[in-house]
Design a protein around this motif. Structure first.
Motif, short mmCIF file in Angstrom:
data_model
loop_
_atom_site.label_atom_id
_atom_site.label_comp_id
_atom_site.label_asym_id
_atom_site.label_seq_id
_atom_site.Cartn_x
_atom_site.Cartn_y
_atom_site.Cartn_z
N MET A 79 0.86 -1.18 0.00
CA MET A 79 0.00 0.00 0.00
C MET A 79 0.89 1.23 0.00
O MET A 79 1.97 1.23 0.54
CB MET A 79 -0.88 -0.04 1.25
N MET A 80 0.42 2.25 -0.64
CA MET A 80 1.18 3.47 -0.72
C MET A 80 0.48 4.53 0.09
O MET A 80 -0.68 4.83 -0.12
CB MET A 80 1.21 3.88 -2.20
N GLU A 84 -1.80 -2.91 -3.60
CA GLU A 84 -1.20 -4.01 -4.37
C GLU A 84 -2.06 -5.25 -4.52
O GLU A 84 -1.54 -6.36 -4.47
CB GLU A 84 0.12 -4.40 -3.70
N HIS A 103 6.57 0.16 -6.75
CA HIS A 103 6.27 -0.27 -5.37
C HIS A 103 5.16 -1.33 -5.37
O HIS A 103 5.31 -2.40 -4.78
CB HIS A 103 5.86 0.97 -4.57
N HIS A 128 5.25 -5.61 -4.72
CA HIS A 128 4.46 -6.34 -3.71
C HIS A 128 3.91 -7.67 -4.24
O HIS A 128 3.57 -8.55 -3.47
CB HIS A 128 3.25 -5.51 -3.29
N GLU A 184 6.08 -3.22 3.74
CA GLU A 184 6.12 -1.87 3.18
C GLU A 184 7.54 -1.37 2.97
O GLU A 184 7.84 -0.73 1.97
CB GLU A 184 5.32 -0.91 4.06
ZN LIG Z 1 3.01 -0.91 -0.13
#
Ligand SMILES: [Zn+2]
Length: 884
Positions: free
Chosen positions: A1-2, A285, A318, A322, A341
């Motif tokens: 996750m961003m 992701e 990113h 994942h 992360e």
């Molecule tokens: Zn992430």
């Protein structure tokens, strides 16, 4: 996750800690028993986005290991229908009872014998409307449904085993109106139409944890992404196909680079990149179905800035990373979320740098590490690998500290054992645990084995204890250096306990002619090191952190000055950025004075590299946050104009043909700093003219400047311009137009317009993820900060209710301040249970500690800074004189 990085930019560093309340205890998370094992779940959902509610059923295949009368699963805040267990002894109905956090206990009348069963549960529910769990939204006159489940929100959508260790295949079926499309993690297996409704059956998934499931329905449109090892598409809301081209072009090389690193193909059957108009994280992701906030995926080439291109590349690297790290191999429990992360953050930056070197992601990465070190300097910091036993722990476990400290630590140890060996360890770990779960310890084991030495011990000193170390280097006369380590803390703060790290240290030094490096593992509190190649002579200078280790450093004042003077010639761009960032730390620790800080950064005024010049702007922002009260704004502006004079001349206000991307990224920041902090009328007028051109013709100005000039043009803007921006915001079709226009609305200065902007936050057609923008922009101007605080606290209930629950924990940042009175108010208001959702208390502690640090720093250094700023002459003097 961003993650989105909300108000964390307003964090300040400095000294003195007073009156922090201990964190209130929140209830332990209820865990599912491991004596009932789900092995497959079929989910059927009737999703008509045009309605406000939905219904569905699940069938779960389970193995019951011990005799029992109860079956536990997750299903939160929904209406459960029949719960029927089928197996030995025929079907029987169970009675469900919902407990805390959606833990349902379904009880049978008589004991259930061990064996294989299926559990059927029907349910109905309302769609969420705050971009959380399974939710509904309307855009462009059409309704859609989307999902966002990490960490514990799948249980709000349908009954499930909502813990990451329950990893098994799912099969999703959705029934949608005939005109709607549906997307999930896997390709469509079959579909059929009856009575205007379409039934879409997706293929069975690979083993997944519930938090990675994804569904999107509505009048979606598709743009193929050719050139990948598997079929790919950009999935967009109706009418947005023209905005997908950047993603189509930029994604395949990123995928190829990741497949090369991991030495194996992407592990799933297809990849959709889904643009979601209302979305709480930046991107997520989900295997085969990565969701993005639409402004991070869809771009109008006429207005796409270079930094947006950089963000897209990084987010995509990113999230795709994942697929291997997080999805193929998943953490056993949330206490290793940090690793999930950190790894994606680390490799996302590495791959972006490799595929798109011109985007200069490196500078961005250094900013992230600086943010982590600032948070880690406070006593309110925490251990990043902490036990996750309560919902509060879980919610705070995915903050920037987690992403960036973990990333920096991984990078440091990669350098220590060498990138090839590190990669070998990562691949062995993935191979060993593919399609299953693993813990951080499994990774350290694999890395230690690859390296032939123990990594667990050294890494543990960074991951299992809080704080950041400080390495002090004493340069001895005989070619030796004495290194001392201790916890880095702000001035006057007493360390709560003595901590020791095992730090990979790289010393960079010179004999006056050539530059050399020497690396070692500093594991004692002090060590004396012979610097090779000096033949017993003192070095000309020593830089104690020559390889971006996760530590602060200090040297004696004479060496520091020598180093600052030598920096342009002997330090790389990254090292110069690190040098400037470390000055913030030295100031906060009381190692250098405020006026000295302003003199030292002036040594970088003539900086040729745009990314280092960008760091200089950050240093100016730090100085402003620390020292500038309303009466100092004008003298500080003189300092800013003189300091930035050389950059203004070198980089200019307009794009020159063929310039490097770094310059295009720097320019809007430079223009903003000159116009705002520097009160530079020329910069402001220039921005206003560009904004006017843009309003007349979107394609007429440098896309990288659009966002900044809109915001700056509001400073002297009138009611007519305010209305114009509002109108454009409401009519915006490119998602990237929304945030700049909202920021602009928050930057008008007339009282009436400010009031109108704040009212618009609650009354306007804002999306859940946009609720911070206007007040945050307004609070950036010192004199309006109190008004914003008053507004936020007065409207707290209505405001908090509109946003995704994961956002509300950041509201205390509006109570940031450098005065005792403000901090007391902040503490009183946000300590009240009704203003303190799980996770918020940790943020409040940071706000208060940052505020107290700032007060201490001002008391200590304010007078020196005032004297220094007030003696500066007019704008005629050059930047050179700032150092005297
Ligand atoms: Zn992430």
């Amino acid at each position: 996750m961003m993650l989105r990085q909300f108000l964390l930019a307003t964090l300040t560093t400095a000294a003195l800690l007073v009156g922090l309340a201990p964190n209130p205890v929140s209830a332990a998370i209820g865990r599912l028993p491991t004596s009932i094992i789900p092995t497959f779940e079929a989910i059927r959902l009737n999703l008509d986005a045009d309605k406000m509610d939905y219904s569905g059923s699940v069938r779960v295949e389970i193995k019951i290991l011990n005799p029992t009368k109860t079956i536990l699963f997750h299903a939160q805040e929904m209406k459960l229908g029949k719960v029927v267990l089928v197996g030995k002894g025929g079907p029987r109905e169970l009675t469900p009872q919902e407990g805390v956090e959606g833990l349902v206990t379904a009880t049978a009348a008589t004991e259930i014998a061990p064996g294989a069963y299926t559990l059927d549960v029907s349910f109905s529910n309302e769609f969420d409307q705050r971009a959380t769990s399974l939710y509904r939204l309307v855009t462009g006159g059409h309704a859609y449904t989307f999902t966002q489940f990490e960490a514990v929100d799948a249980r709000l959508a349908f009954p499930c085993w909502d813990e990451p260790a329950f990893k098994f295949p799912y099969q999703i079926t959705v029934v949608v109106p005939q005109a709607h499309e549906a997307v999930s993690n896997t390709p469509v297996e079959r579909q059929s139409v009856k009575d205007g409704m379409k039934t879409v059956v997706f293929r069975r998934t690979k083993p997944l944890p519930s938090y990675l499931l994804a569904i999107a329905t509505g009048p979606l449109e598709f743009v193929p992404i050719p050139g990948m090892s598997i079929p790919g598409r950009v999935v967009v809301p109706k009418g947005s196909k023209a905005l997908a081209q950047v993603a189509v072009t930029m994604t395949p090389p990123i995928m190829a680079a990741l497949e090369k690193y991991f030495g194996r193909r992407y592990p799933y059957e297809k990849l959709d990149l889904i643009a979601v108009p209302e979305f709480s994280p930046g991107a997520m992701e989900n295997p085969g179905a990565i969701t993005y906030g639409d402004r991070y995926l869809l771009f109008d080439p006429k207005t796409m800035s270079t930094s947006q291109r950089r963000t897209f590349a990084y987010f995509t690297a990113h999230e795709i990373a994942h697929m291997w790290f997080g999805d193929l191999v998943t953490m056993k429990w949330w206490d290793d979320l940090w690793l999930n992360e950190s790894f994606a953050d680390w490799i996302g930056i590495k791959i972006t740098g490799e595929v798109y070197p011109n985007l200069q992601i490196e500078a961005d990465a250094l900013d992230g590490v600086q943010l982590a070190m600032k948070m880690d300097a406070q006593l309110s910091t925490r251990v990043i690998r902490q036990p996750i036993e309560t919902m509060s722990n879980l919610l705070e476990s995915a903050d920037p500290l987690t992403y960036k400290k973990g990333n920096a630590t991984l990078g440091m140890f990669e350098q220590w054992i060498g990138p090839a060996t590190f990669r070998q360890g990562v691949l062995a770990y993935l191979k060993q645990h593919e399609w299953g779960n693993a813990s951080a310890d499994d990774l350290w084991g694999a890395l230690s084995k690859a390296a032939g030495r123990d990594l667990r011990g050294p890494m543990s000193t960074f991951l299992d204890q809080p704080g950041v170390p400080l390495v002090h280097a004493d340069v001895l006369k005989d070619g030796r250096v004495r290194l001392t380590q201790k916890r880095y803390l702000h001035y006057g703060v007493t360390p709560p306990a003595r901590l020791l790290w095992q730090i990979p240290v790289t010393l960079k030094y010179s004999d006056g002619t050539k530059v050399m490096t020497h690396s070692l593992l500093l594991s004692e509190s002090t060590a004396t090191v012979v610097l090779p190649g000096l033949a017993g002579n003192a070095p000309a200078w020593v830089h104690p952190n020559g390889a971006r280790g996760y530590y602060r450093w200090s040297v004696d004042p004479a060496t520091l000055t020598k180093l600052a003077e030598a920096a342009p010639k002997v330090l790389s761009g990254s090292e110069r950025i690190g040098f400037l960032q470390n000055l913030d730390a030295l100031l906060a620790a009381g190692d250098i004075h405020g006026d000295q800080y302003l003199r030292l950064i002036a040594a970088f005024a003539d900086e040729p590299r745009p990314e280092v010049a960008g760091q200089l702007l950050e240093s100016l922002k730090s100085a402003k946050a620390f020292f500038v009260t309303e009466d100092l704004e004008t003298p500080f502006a003189v300092y800013v104009r003189r300091l930035l004079g050389p950059s203004k001349k070198r980089f200019g206000f307009d794009r020159s043909p063929g310039e490097e991307d770094g310059v295009s990224i720097l320019r809007p920041q430079l223009l903003g700093c000159l116009a705002d902090e520097g009160q530079d009328q020329e910069a402001l007028t220039h921005a206003e003219q560009l904004a006017k051109s843009f309003l007349a013709d979107r394609g007429s100005i440098d896309p990288s400047l659009v966002s900044q000039v809109l915001v700056l043009s509001a400073i002297r803007g009138d009611a007519a311009l305010f209305e114009e921006y509002k109108k454009r915001f409401e009519a915006a079709t490119a998602p990237t137009d929304r945030m700049p226009l909202l920021s602009a609305l928050g930057n008008f200065r007339e009282t009436k317009l400010r009031e109108a902007a704040l009212a618009y936050v609650l009354d306007g057609p804002l999306r859940p993820q946009e609720l911070f923008t206007i007040p945050q922009t307004m609070a950036g101007t010192l004199e309006f900060r109190k008004q914003v605080y008053a507004w936020v606290t007065k409207n707290y209930d209505a405001y908090a209710k509109k946003m995704p629950p994961a956002y509300a924990i950041y509201i205390p940042y509006f109570g940031t301040g450098c005065e005792e009175e403000q901090l007391q108010k902040t503490n009183a208001f946000f300590s009240m249970p009704e203003h303190s959702p799980p996770g918020a208390e940790a943020e409040l502690a940071r706000v208060l500690e940052g505020g107290n640090d700032c007060i201490g720093l001002r008391e200590r250094e304010g007078e020196l800074v005032r004297r220094y700023l007030n003696q500066l002459a007019g704008p005629g003097e050059g930047a050179g004189a700032l150092r005297e």
